[in-house]
Design a protein around this motif. Structure first.
Motif, PDB file in Angstrom:
ATOM      1  N   CYS A  84       0.453   3.355   3.606  1.00 52.10           N
ATOM      2  CA  CYS A  84       1.001   2.872   4.882  1.00 52.10           C
ATOM      3  C   CYS A  84       2.220   1.974   4.701  1.00 52.10           C
ATOM      4  O   CYS A  84       2.894   1.658   5.680  1.00 52.10           O
ATOM      5  N   HIS A 126      -7.624   0.028   1.405  1.00 49.42           N
ATOM      6  CA  HIS A 126      -6.723  -0.882   2.105  1.00 49.42           C
ATOM      7  C   HIS A 126      -7.266  -1.049   3.521  1.00 49.42           C
ATOM      8  O   HIS A 126      -7.285  -0.087   4.302  1.00 49.42           O
ATOM      9  N   CYS A 160       0.858  -1.186   0.000  1.00 46.55           N
ATOM     10  CA  CYS A 160       0.000   0.000   0.000  1.00 46.55           C
ATOM     11  C   CYS A 160       0.895   1.237   0.000  1.00 46.55           C
ATOM     12  O   CYS A 160       1.804   1.349   0.826  1.00 46.55           O
ATOM     13  N   CYS A 205      -5.181   0.092   6.811  1.00 39.49           N
ATOM     14  CA  CYS A 205      -5.019   1.505   7.187  1.00 39.49           C
ATOM     15  C   CYS A 205      -6.285   2.314   6.929  1.00 39.49           C
ATOM     16  O   CYS A 205      -6.373   3.473   7.347  1.00 39.49           O
TER      17      CYS A 205
END
Ligand SMILES: [Zn+2]
Ligand SMILES: [Zn+2]
Length: 306
Positions: free
Chosen positions: A132, A276, A129, A279
């Motif tokens: 994060c 995601h 991602c 996060c």
């Protein structure tokens, strides 16, 4: 910017239509990896028929993957130069090459190893991602239909027709990738499986495809080892589950949708909304090196022995 009409193909469909064609992939790969620009060099290196090459280069130029640049006056000649949009396809090519190398054993020629010049090692791309930095797989990304989304707009309209009239399916370098995404109904069935459809009736509802076609695609996906059937105790109906091989195709689908969204987003918004779950932020994939862990950049990835 090419703008998709509000009722027509969205960015998912445009990306699928371009990437789900094996000759397009071979041409772009040669341009990115081999630096090829001229018609004659594409033709000689690929052994491709003139009519097929002409049609593909025109299509890729119309889509803004190449721009034509004049290099000779008399006679007037042009070469095909990758645009930023075209160069950006290295991530898509990389995830395809990696999946085919790991999971498919029927190539017309062996796939060259992937080398990361930064660490000097062979590697596989690992999807993370961007926000994060954590690794992200199928179970970590939630997908929802965006403002320009929906299955009807997310599958290319012309892929099947173009394939049959163009006469040549492709050079056979990435055969199973093309089986999965090179046809609108295959792509739709795969997307349904990735979005969590397990029963045949769910697949029908999600894809809107004719039952015989969906049944045919699911059978083929099972033969390829991308799906497997499971019958729950007490139930007579089989359910379809993605195998490890099927799940491993997910990063490629993410890179493809990301490329489409970046370069062909419809005026009303994205086709697919990705989150995601770790996060809670919008999901944008980045690729890292499995050997050293650093983020990958197109110029630092070599295919083959350099
Ligand atoms: Zn995240
Ligand atoms: Zn590395």
């Amino acid at each position: 910017m090419v703008e998709a009409p509000r009722t027509g193909e969205n960015s998912d469909a445009i990306a699928l239509g371009l990437i789900g064609d094996e000759w397009n992939l071979a041409i772009v790969r040669l341009a990115i990896v081999g630096g090829v620009r001229r018609y004659k060099d594409f033709r000689d290196r690929l052994g491709i028929a003139n009519s097929v090459l002409t049609a593909r280069l025109r299509h890729l130029t119309e889509a803004g993957v190449f721009t034509r640049a004049q290099y000779a006056d008399a006679p007037r000649r042009y070469e095909y130069v990758l645009t930023r949009r075209g160069r950006d396809l290295w991530k898509v090519l990389l995830t395809i090459a990696s999946w085919e190398a790991e999971w498919v054993g029927e190539h017309s020629e062996p796939l060259p190893p992937l080398l990361h010049t930064e660490c000097g090692q062979e590697f596989a791309p690992v999807m993370r991602c961007r926000t994060c930095g954590e690794p992200a797989g199928l179970r970590d990304v939630h997908a929802a239909i965006g403002p320009s989304g929906g299955f009807q707009r997310s599958v290319p309209r012309v892929a099947t027709r173009r394939r049959s009239t163009a006469g040549s399916a492709g050079p056979g370098l990435v055969p199973q990738t093309i089986e999965l995404i090179g046809n609108r109904w295959s792509a739709a069935a795969l997307a349904a499986a990735l979005f969590g459809a397990r029963r045949f009736t769910d697949m029908l509802t999600m894809t809107g495809a004719p039952p015989t076609i969906v049944a045919d695609r699911l059978r083929r996906f099972c033969q390829m080892g991308v799906l497997t059937t499971v019958t729950r105790p007490g139930s007579s109906r089989a359910e379809y589950r993605l195998t490890d091989k099927g799940r491993a195709f997910f990063p490629h689908v993410m890179m493809m949708l990301e490329w489409g969204d970046r370069w062909f987003r419809a005026p009303e918004g994205p086709a697919t909304l990705l989150t995601h779950t770790a996060c809670g932020r919008e999901f944008h994939p980045v690729l890292h090196c499995s050997a050293c862990g650093y983020e990958l950049y197109g110029t630092r990835v070599l295919v083959g022995r350099g």
